[in-house]
Motif scaffolding. Structure first.
Motif, mmCIF file in Angstrom:
data_model
loop_
_atom_site.group_PDB
_atom_site.id
_atom_site.type_symbol
_atom_site.label_atom_id
_atom_site.label_comp_id
_atom_site.label_asym_id
_atom_site.label_seq_id
_atom_site.Cartn_x
_atom_site.Cartn_y
_atom_site.Cartn_z
ATOM 1 N N LEU A 1 109.273 -7.876 -8.923
ATOM 2 C CA LEU A 1 110.491 -8.288 -9.620
ATOM 3 C C LEU A 1 110.312 -8.162 -11.131
ATOM 4 O O LEU A 1 109.215 -8.399 -11.652
ATOM 5 C CB LEU A 1 110.843 -9.739 -9.268
ATOM 6 N N PRO A 2 111.372 -7.838 -11.842
ATOM 7 C CA PRO A 2 111.280 -7.777 -13.307
ATOM 8 C C PRO A 2 111.139 -9.189 -13.880
ATOM 9 O O PRO A 2 111.579 -10.158 -13.257
ATOM 10 C CB PRO A 2 112.610 -7.136 -13.719
ATOM 11 N N PRO A 3 110.527 -9.327 -15.046
ATOM 12 C CA PRO A 3 110.402 -10.653 -15.673
ATOM 13 C C PRO A 3 111.785 -11.258 -15.907
ATOM 14 O O PRO A 3 112.746 -10.545 -16.201
ATOM 15 C CB PRO A 3 109.697 -10.352 -16.998
ATOM 16 N N MET A 4 111.860 -12.574 -15.780
ATOM 17 C CA MET A 4 113.130 -13.256 -16.041
ATOM 18 C C MET A 4 113.375 -13.343 -17.541
ATOM 19 O O MET A 4 112.501 -13.759 -18.292
ATOM 20 C CB MET A 4 113.123 -14.664 -15.431
ATOM 21 N N THR A 5 114.558 -12.956 -17.964
ATOM 22 C CA THR A 5 114.911 -13.013 -19.389
ATOM 23 C C THR A 5 116.153 -13.868 -19.626
ATOM 24 O O THR A 5 116.547 -14.080 -20.767
ATOM 25 C CB THR A 5 115.170 -11.598 -19.936
ATOM 26 N N HIS A 6 116.756 -14.354 -18.547
ATOM 27 C CA HIS A 6 117.962 -15.171 -18.670
ATOM 28 C C HIS A 6 118.123 -16.014 -17.410
ATOM 29 O O HIS A 6 117.420 -15.802 -16.413
ATOM 30 C CB HIS A 6 119.200 -14.277 -18.866
ATOM 31 N N PHE A 7 119.010 -16.978 -17.447
ATOM 32 C CA PHE A 7 119.275 -17.811 -16.279
ATOM 33 C C PHE A 7 119.891 -16.971 -15.172
ATOM 34 O O PHE A 7 120.633 -16.012 -15.431
ATOM 35 C CB PHE A 7 120.211 -18.970 -16.624
ATOM 36 N N VAL A 8 119.584 -17.333 -13.929
ATOM 37 C CA VAL A 8 120.112 -16.613 -12.776
ATOM 38 C C VAL A 8 121.389 -17.286 -12.296
ATOM 39 O O VAL A 8 121.406 -18.498 -12.041
ATOM 40 C CB VAL A 8 119.077 -16.589 -11.628
ATOM 41 N N LEU A 9 122.444 -16.517 -12.193
ATOM 42 C CA LEU A 9 123.708 -17.036 -11.677
ATOM 43 C C LEU A 9 123.684 -16.915 -10.156
ATOM 44 O O LEU A 9 123.610 -15.804 -9.626
ATOM 45 C CB LEU A 9 124.882 -16.248 -12.250
ATOM 46 N N PRO A 10 123.711 -18.029 -9.410
ATOM 47 C CA PRO A 10 123.676 -17.950 -7.947
ATOM 48 C C PRO A 10 124.845 -17.139 -7.397
ATOM 49 O O PRO A 10 125.964 -17.227 -7.898
ATOM 50 C CB PRO A 10 123.781 -19.419 -7.516
#
Length: 202
Positions: free
Chosen positions: A133-142
């Motif tokens: 998976l790519p690194p998280m850079t922002h909040f994830v919208l469910p």
């Protein structure tokens, strides 16, 4: 009804079998708003201990819904393992400290328990999924796909179960490992949602 046998070489925590002695669904003992914990102590049905392990039961049911979705068989295998461990967490939360030891001196939950390898399994699965998976850079919208959304709802239920277990621990003994397992499980469900979102191109 699930007949669950632990994989060869692993500790079998619980077995749910249709061959168990037949029990009636209704007992009428709870008609006045009380229920029995492991060991027989009766408490109101809105007691924090009941709310705590009842939420774990809710979580277990929702994970069953996730497992019923179309996905790689490996995820399903891990989810079955998790469901088994959640039965164990529920049993731990349903047992008051004063009832942990039987009259003969043996532990009531002698053959049950959450151990370090159970938590390590979740951590290892998280690490494997995050590798792709790519690194998280922002909040994830469910959202994005029903299966992904189910994972996020299960994550929220898991966090609620954890909060209730922590609340219970302020006044009564709760083994730290049970809270630790719920904490790590919510992390696993979050990463699983991200991984499924990637797999499904959601």
């Amino acid at each position: 009804m699930v007949n669950y046998l632990a994989p060869k070489g692993k500790t079998q925590h619980l077995r749910i079998s249709a061959s168990l002695k037949k029990m009636k669904v209704y007992t009428k003992t709870g008609d006045k708003g009380t229920t029995a914990l492991f060991g027989g102590t009766r408490v109101p049905k809105d007691h924090i201990r009941i709310d705590s392990y009842g939420t774990v039961d809710e979580l277990n049911s929702y994970i069953g819904l996730i497992r019923d979705q179309e996905m790689d068989s490996h995820y399903k295998t891990i989810l079955i393992e998790i469901q088994d461990r959640l039965f164990t967490v529920g049993a731990i939360l349903a047992t008051p400290q004063e009832k942990e030891v039987l009259k003969n001196g043996e532990l009531r939950l002698k053959n049950l328990g959450i151990i370090d390898s159970d938590i390590e399994l979740l951590e290892n699965e998280i690490d494997k999924m995050e590798e792709s998976l790519p690194p998280m850079t922002h909040f994830v919208l469910p959202g994005g796909h029903p299966t992904v959304s189910h994972c996020h709802i299960a994550r929220c239920i898991c966090r609620r179960a954890e909060r209730l277990a922590v609340h219970l621990s302020h006044n009564e003994h709760v083994p730290e490992v049970a809270i630790k397992y719920l904490n790590r499980l919510s992390d696993y469900l979050f990463v699983l949602a991200r991984k499924l979102s990637s797999d499904l191109k959601a």
